[in-house]
Motif scaffolding. Structure first.
Motif, PDB file in Angstrom:
ATOM      1  N   ARG A   3       0.761  -1.014   0.073  1.00 21.21           N
ATOM      2  CA  ARG A   3      -0.119   0.097   0.114  1.00 21.21           C
ATOM      3  C   ARG A   3       0.772   1.410   0.235  1.00 21.21           C
ATOM      4  O   ARG A   3       1.828   1.273   0.648  1.00 21.21           O
ATOM      5  CB  ARG A   3      -0.943   0.056   1.220  1.00 21.21           C
ATOM      6  N   VAL A   4       0.492   2.194  -0.823  1.00 20.11           N
ATOM      7  CA  VAL A   4       0.970   3.550  -0.748  1.00 20.11           C
ATOM      8  C   VAL A   4      -0.001   4.610  -0.345  1.00 20.11           C
ATOM      9  O   VAL A   4      -0.976   4.685  -0.803  1.00 20.11           O
ATOM     10  CB  VAL A   4       1.546   3.809  -2.063  1.00 20.11           C
ATOM     11  N   ASP A   5       0.340   5.081   0.677  1.00 20.25           N
ATOM     12  CA  ASP A   5      -0.429   6.213   1.178  1.00 20.25           C
ATOM     13  C   ASP A   5      -0.329   7.705   0.644  1.00 20.25           C
ATOM     14  O   ASP A   5       1.083   7.832   0.974  1.00 20.25           O
ATOM     15  CB  ASP A   5      -0.764   6.221   2.871  1.00 20.25           C
ATOM     16  N   MET A   6      -0.902   8.293   0.147  1.00 16.83           N
ATOM     17  CA  MET A   6      -0.313   9.697  -0.574  1.00 16.83           C
ATOM     18  C   MET A   6      -1.426  10.836  -0.147  1.00 16.83           C
ATOM     19  O   MET A   6      -2.590  10.636  -0.214  1.00 16.83           O
ATOM     20  CB  MET A   6      -0.759   9.465  -2.118  1.00 16.83           C
ATOM     21  N   TRP A   7      -0.513  11.664   0.631  1.00 15.70           N
ATOM     22  CA  TRP A   7      -1.361  12.971   1.140  1.00 15.70           C
ATOM     23  C   TRP A   7      -1.051  14.188   0.102  1.00 15.70           C
ATOM     24  O   TRP A   7       0.138  14.224  -0.310  1.00 15.70           O
ATOM     25  CB  TRP A   7      -0.815  13.215   2.680  1.00 15.70           C
ATOM     26  N   VAL A  37      -2.944   2.238  -4.125  1.00 15.69           N
ATOM     27  CA  VAL A  37      -2.597   3.696  -3.841  1.00 15.69           C
ATOM     28  C   VAL A  37      -3.850   4.376  -2.892  1.00 15.69           C
ATOM     29  O   VAL A  37      -5.088   4.073  -3.634  1.00 15.69           O
ATOM     30  CB  VAL A  37      -2.383   4.441  -5.154  1.00 15.69           C
ATOM     31  N   ARG A  38      -3.569   4.510  -1.764  1.00 14.27           N
ATOM     32  CA  ARG A  38      -4.716   5.169  -1.099  1.00 14.27           C
ATOM     33  C   ARG A  38      -4.504   6.642  -0.863  1.00 14.27           C
ATOM     34  O   ARG A  38      -3.525   7.172  -0.418  1.00 14.27           O
ATOM     35  CB  ARG A  38      -4.710   4.662   0.295  1.00 14.27           C
ATOM     36  N   GLY A 180       3.910  19.067   5.665  1.00 17.09           N
ATOM     37  CA  GLY A 180       3.709  19.532   4.384  1.00 17.09           C
ATOM     38  C   GLY A 180       3.392  18.351   3.353  1.00 17.09           C
ATOM     39  O   GLY A 180       3.428  17.291   3.711  1.00 17.09           O
ATOM     40  N   VAL A 181       2.918  18.652   2.327  1.00 17.56           N
ATOM     41  CA  VAL A 181       2.461  17.857   1.143  1.00 17.56           C
ATOM     42  C   VAL A 181       3.146  18.244  -0.093  1.00 17.56           C
ATOM     43  O   VAL A 181       3.658  19.524  -0.153  1.00 17.56           O
ATOM     44  CB  VAL A 181       0.919  17.870   1.244  1.00 17.56           C
ATOM     45  N   PRO A 182       3.466  17.427  -1.189  1.00 16.28           N
ATOM     46  CA  PRO A 182       2.938  15.838  -1.126  1.00 16.28           C
ATOM     47  C   PRO A 182       3.739  15.024  -0.122  1.00 16.28           C
ATOM     48  O   PRO A 182       4.976  15.444   0.233  1.00 16.28           O
ATOM     49  CB  PRO A 182       3.108  15.563  -2.372  1.00 16.28           C
ATOM     50  N   PHE A 183       3.163  14.134   0.449  1.00 18.16           N
ATOM     51  CA  PHE A 183       3.828  13.265   1.406  1.00 18.16           C
ATOM     52  C   PHE A 183       3.294  11.916   1.252  1.00 18.16           C
ATOM     53  O   PHE A 183       2.076  11.654   1.215  1.00 18.16           O
ATOM     54  CB  PHE A 183       3.756  13.436   2.997  1.00 18.16           C
ATOM     55  N   PHE A 184       4.312  10.848   1.217  1.00 16.39           N
ATOM     56  CA  PHE A 184       3.904   9.306   0.634  1.00 16.39           C
ATOM     57  C   PHE A 184       4.461   8.676   1.750  1.00 16.39           C
ATOM     58  O   PHE A 184       5.481   8.767   2.215  1.00 16.39           O
ATOM     59  CB  PHE A 184       4.489   9.068  -0.664  1.00 16.39           C
ATOM     60  N   VAL A 185       3.732   7.732   2.135  1.00  9.56           N
ATOM     61  CA  VAL A 185       4.127   6.443   3.015  1.00  9.56           C
ATOM     62  C   VAL A 185       3.929   4.942   2.346  1.00  9.56           C
ATOM     63  O   VAL A 185       2.905   4.650   1.943  1.00  9.56           O
ATOM     64  CB  VAL A 185       3.198   6.337   4.413  1.00  9.56           C
ATOM     65  N   LEU A 186       5.059   4.355   2.066  1.00  9.93           N
ATOM     66  CA  LEU A 186       5.442   3.333   1.300  1.00  9.93           C
ATOM     67  C   LEU A 186       5.313   2.090   2.111  1.00  9.93           C
ATOM     68  O   LEU A 186       6.130   2.113   2.898  1.00  9.93           O
ATOM     69  CB  LEU A 186       6.636   3.252   0.435  1.00  9.93           C
ATOM     70  N   ASP A 187       4.208   1.277   1.895  1.00  9.78           N
ATOM     71  CA  ASP A 187       4.132  -0.112   2.801  1.00  9.78           C
ATOM     72  C   ASP A 187       4.106   0.178   4.266  1.00  9.78           C
ATOM     73  O   ASP A 187       4.819  -0.473   5.104  1.00  9.78           O
ATOM     74  CB  ASP A 187       5.507  -1.001   2.575  1.00  9.78           C
ATOM     75  N   ARG A 188       3.586   1.353   4.651  1.00 10.54           N
ATOM     76  CA  ARG A 188       3.427   1.522   6.128  1.00 10.54           C
ATOM     77  C   ARG A 188       4.703   1.958   6.631  1.00 10.54           C
ATOM     78  O   ARG A 188       4.772   1.853   7.866  1.00 10.54           O
ATOM     79  CB  ARG A 188       2.576   0.646   6.953  1.00 10.54           C
TER      80      ARG A 188
END
Length: 215
Positions: A3-7, A37-38, A180-188
């Motif tokens: 999972r990739v979380d994308m703010w 992608v979330r 700030g953004v953009p910010f991504f979290v890969l595989d938690r």
């Protein structure tokens, strides 16, 4: 699945570019079909009133810049966007908060259309310079994304609809220390911030994939 979380914030030019860079980086990743992608909500200016103040004047005042300095930053963002095939007009956007955009995006997510709606919202804001804070513009974005007009209006008319989903995303960002953004979290596990190159995103995905626990 990884999972990739994308703010992102639809009002943020660097998010507009960063999303495209990530998309290109993901396309070059061998296991792209196994990545979910979330899309997460983030308001850079949650207290802002939606109105007609030009974005250049508002942001220049917010960060203590001259108008000329802010125009230069806009032109820099436009050049970066154009380099990856994104249209970016300088000077016509207005200032506001994107709470309703993200409420509607979460509703779109119940239909599998969240990413498409956000793509359209970014395009409308930066390529067309139509106000995403205008109700009728936002209704049009929802309909173009594939939602029914009546249900879009129903969501926008109810300020509580999907509000908690937006706040939940923002609380999680705060817990992670996201300023700030953009910010991504890969595989938690792996955080990636800012407008990285597509190649950097591919490398980060490969690293996160290689470090996944064995099944």
């Amino acid at each position: 699945m990884m999972r990739v979380d994308m703010w992102t914030d639809v009002a943020c030019p660097w998010c507009y570019i960063g999303r495209e860079h990530f998309s290109r980086g993901l396309a070059a990743f061998a296991h792209r079909d196994q990545v979910e992608v979330r899309h997460r909500s983030f308001e850079l200016n949650p207290q802002a009133e939606n109105g007609t103040v030009p974005i250049i004047d508002a942001v220049a005042a917010q960060y203590g810049r001259t108008r000329e300095q802010q125009v230069a930053r806009e032109e820099q963002a436009a050049a970066m966007a154009n380099a990856v095939g994104l249209e970016f007009r300088v000077g016509g956007r207005v200032f506001g908060n994107t709470f309703d955009v993200y409420r509607l995006s979460h509703f779109a997510g119940t239909r599998g259309l969240q990413g498409k709606l956000l793509d359209l919202a970014f395009r409308v804001n930066f390529a067309e310079e139509a106000s995403i804070y205008d109700r009728e513009t936002l209704v049009g974005v929802g309909v173009e994304a594939g939602l029914g007009e009546a249900e879009v209006r129903e969501v926008l008319d109810n300020p509580d609809a999907f509000a908690e989903e937006v706040r939940s995303d923002e609380r999680l960002a705060a817990e992670l220390g996201t300023g700030g953004v953009p910010f991504f979290v890969l595989d938690r596990s792996y955080g990636v911030s800012g407008v990285q190159s597509p190649e950097a995103f591919t490398q980060a995905l490969e690293r996160a994939w290689a470090d996944r626990p064995a099944a």
